[in-house]
Design an enzyme around this catalytic site. Structure first.
Site, PDB file in Angstrom:
ATOM      1  CB  CYS A 148      -0.919  -0.003   1.217  1.00  0.00           C
ATOM      2  SG  CYS A 148      -2.024   1.420   1.261  1.00  0.00           S
ATOM      3  CB  CYS A 198      -1.277   3.867   8.043  1.00  0.00           C
ATOM      4  SG  CYS A 198      -2.369   4.486   6.746  1.00  0.00           S
ATOM      5  CB  CYS A 204      -0.759  -0.246   8.199  1.00  0.00           C
ATOM      6  SG  CYS A 204      -1.589  -1.468   7.171  1.00  0.00           S
ATOM      7  CB  CYS A 240     -15.524  -7.054   6.749  1.00  0.00           C
ATOM      8  SG  CYS A 240     -16.871  -6.831   7.892  1.00  0.00           S
ATOM      9  CB  CYS A 243     -18.570  -4.822   5.497  1.00  0.00           C
ATOM     10  SG  CYS A 243     -17.543  -3.456   6.076  1.00  0.00           S
ATOM     11  NE  ARG A 287     -17.363  -5.180  13.919  1.00  0.00           N
ATOM     12  CZ  ARG A 287     -17.638  -4.518  12.804  1.00  0.00           C
ATOM     13  NH1 ARG A 287     -16.708  -3.826  12.211  1.00  0.00           N
ATOM     14  NH2 ARG A 287     -18.832  -4.575  12.281  1.00  0.00           N
TER      15      ARG A 287
END
Ligand code: SAM
Ligand code: DTB
Ligand code: SF4
Length: 322
Positions: free
Chosen positions: A59, A63, A66, A103, A135, A267
């Site tokens: 990616c 972040c 991550c 998801c 999702c 959640r």
């Protein structure tokens, strides 16, 4: 018309109010949160979602938390996108394991039109046909892409606000919190339910946590689903050695989120493997009413289904079934 100064003062008051909520004696906070929770939800039912990473690693975003960012040397390798059949097979297994929502996550900065997005649309169509809620979390998107997802049968789009505004630049430099808010607005406009939360335990102050909650609760309408993740430290990322989150901060944040967003499904997301049963039980008592099930989150472990079943049995909890 309100001036900038007025709205800045109003926003600050809101953050101050949330900070005051977070600072209350824990049992008072818990009692109020649990009371709000049972007015709006069945306190013995927990919604269960299962995750699948449909595109792993590589990616372009940075972040700091991550495993899938191309900026850091982690154990996660870049992989091509999953085939539709494999995703459908995994979704079937998730349904057999008691999940009612599937998801699908992609390590993308943003959605790009083309063959890969078309494949995601097909995944959504086929997972929906299994009778599961759908999702996806694909990074940033525009109005047209959100509309096409809705047409394919998407129920929820997950897009987190990550952290509070004052801490944002310390965690991510390749996008802003306002970029995130723009995507959430596109999802809303398309009529897809919003799943939007954040991560705790990234070295943020209590004020930054209050900012995150104030931002989430200030969305109009509020998100239908709010994941509260505890950082899963990943070797190779800048946050690998950050001080672990104290369990009371997780409980406090969930309790405050429940009071501020009474109707949302909250959640208890990443980080359960590092928590005790008692800690998880308090989070569920404080108003969390959803978890991820299955052995894996996206790239990190999640409690084994057998240990979740044992916890549910001890607490008298049941998975929500549609
Ligand atoms: N790339 C998309 C995005 O960022 O929106 C979708 C995939 S991303 C992995 C989905 C969410 O996982 C992030 O928004 C973040 O909240 C959460 N996440 C990622 N790594 C995490 C970690 N190490 N601990 C806790 N949550 C994490
Ligand atoms: C969310 O808030 N948490 C999930 C889901 N949305 C996509 C992801 C958790 C990821 C934990 C780290 C990993 O497994 O890579
Ligand atoms: Fe990319 Fe999402 Fe990971 Fe950020 S959280 S690096 S956007 S996969």
């Amino acid at each position: 018309m309100a001036t900038t100064t007025d709205s800045a003062v109003r926003a600050k008051t809101t953050v101050d109010e949330v900070a005051a909520l977070l600072a209350r004696p824990l049992f008072e906070l818990l009692f109020e949160a649990a009371s709000v929770h049972r007015r709006h939800h069945d306190p013995n039912k927990v919604q269960c979602s299962q995750l699948m990473n449909i595109k792993t690693g590589g990616c372009p975003e940075d972040c700091s938390y991550c495993s899938q960012s191309a900026h850091y040397a982690t154990a996660v390798e870049r992989e091509p996108m999953q085939a539709v059949d494999e995703v459908v097979a995994d979704a079937r297994r998730a349904r057999e394991n008691g999940a009612d929502r599937f998801c699908m996550g992609a390590a993308w900065r943003e959605v790009r039109d083309g063959a890969e997005f078309d494949r995601v649309l097909e995944m959504v169509r086929e997972v929906k046909e299994l009778g599961l809620e759908t999702c996806v979390t694909l990074g940033m998107l525009n109005d047209d892409q959100a509309r096409r997802l809705k047409e394919a049968g998407l129920d929820y789009y997950n897009h987190n606000l990550d952290t509070g505004r004052s801490h944002y630049d310390a965690i991510i430099s390749t996008r802003t919190l306002d970029d995130r808010l723009r995507t959430v607005e596109s999802v809303r406009r398309a009529g897809v339910s919003v799943c939007c939360g954040g991560i705790l335990g990234m070295g943020e102050s209590q004020t930054a946590r209050a900012e995150l909650l104030a931002e989430l609760a200030g969305l109009d309408p509020q998100p239908e689903s709010v994941p509260i993740n505890a950082l899963v430290p990943v070797e190779g990322t800048p946050l690998a050695d950050v001080q672990p989150l104290d369990w009371t901060d997780m409980v406090r944040t969930i309790a405050a989120a429940r009071i501020l967003m009474p109707r949302a499904v909250l959640r208890l997301s990443a980080g359960r493997t590092e928590m005790t049963e008692e800690g998880q039980a308090l989070c569920l008592f404080a108003g969390a009413n959803s978890i991820f099930v299955g052995d894996e989150l996206l790239t990190t472990p999640n409690p084994a289904p057998a240990s979740d079943a044992a916890l549910f049995a001890k607490l008298g909890l049941e998975a929500l079934q549609r």
